[in-house]
Design a protein around this motif. Structure first.
Motif, PDB file in Angstrom:
ATOM      1  N   LYS A   6     -19.655 -66.475  60.658  1.00  0.00           N
ATOM      2  CA  LYS A   6     -18.929 -65.749  59.611  1.00  0.00           C
ATOM      3  C   LYS A   6     -19.832 -64.733  58.925  1.00  0.00           C
ATOM      4  O   LYS A   6     -19.422 -63.602  58.666  1.00  0.00           O
ATOM      5  N   THR A   9     -20.329 -61.856  61.228  1.00  0.00           N
ATOM      6  CA  THR A   9     -19.120 -61.027  61.247  1.00  0.00           C
ATOM      7  C   THR A   9     -19.057 -60.144  60.003  1.00  0.00           C
ATOM      8  O   THR A   9     -18.736 -58.955  60.095  1.00  0.00           O
ATOM      9  N   THR A  59     -11.638 -63.986  61.039  1.00  0.00           N
ATOM     10  CA  THR A  59     -12.117 -65.120  60.245  1.00  0.00           C
ATOM     11  C   THR A  59     -10.947 -65.744  59.489  1.00  0.00           C
ATOM     12  O   THR A  59      -9.826 -65.248  59.524  1.00  0.00           O
ATOM     13  N   TYR A  61     -11.176 -65.928  56.240  1.00  0.00           N
ATOM     14  CA  TYR A  61     -11.295 -65.400  54.893  1.00  0.00           C
ATOM     15  C   TYR A  61     -10.027 -64.658  54.496  1.00  0.00           C
ATOM     16  O   TYR A  61      -9.483 -63.887  55.282  1.00  0.00           O
TER      17      TYR A  61
END
Length: 66
Positions: A6, A9, A59, A61
């Protein structure tokens, strides 16, 4: 997706977004719109936002953006 992936990314998204901004700043004229609160929104903002979302969509998120 593990945290290291993450973070990677997010870093890649930031770099790619920055590259999009630099492309726009080489233009002779930059278009600026105004949002509802009268804050500026440039072509560079939109381009960077689109590129960053391409990365963050991979992701879990939540995305709050332009």
């Amino acid at each position: 997706m593990n945290m290291e992936k993450k973070y990677q990314t997010a870093i890649e998204a930031a770099i790619a977004g920055g590259k999009e901004i630099l492309k726009i700043y080489h233009f002779d004229e930059i278009q600026v719109e105004r949002k509802g609160d009268n804050s500026p929104l440039t072509q560079a903002d939109k381009a960077a936002n689109s590129k960053i979302i391409q990365f963050l969509d991979k992701t879990d998120y939540p995305i709050i953006s332009e």
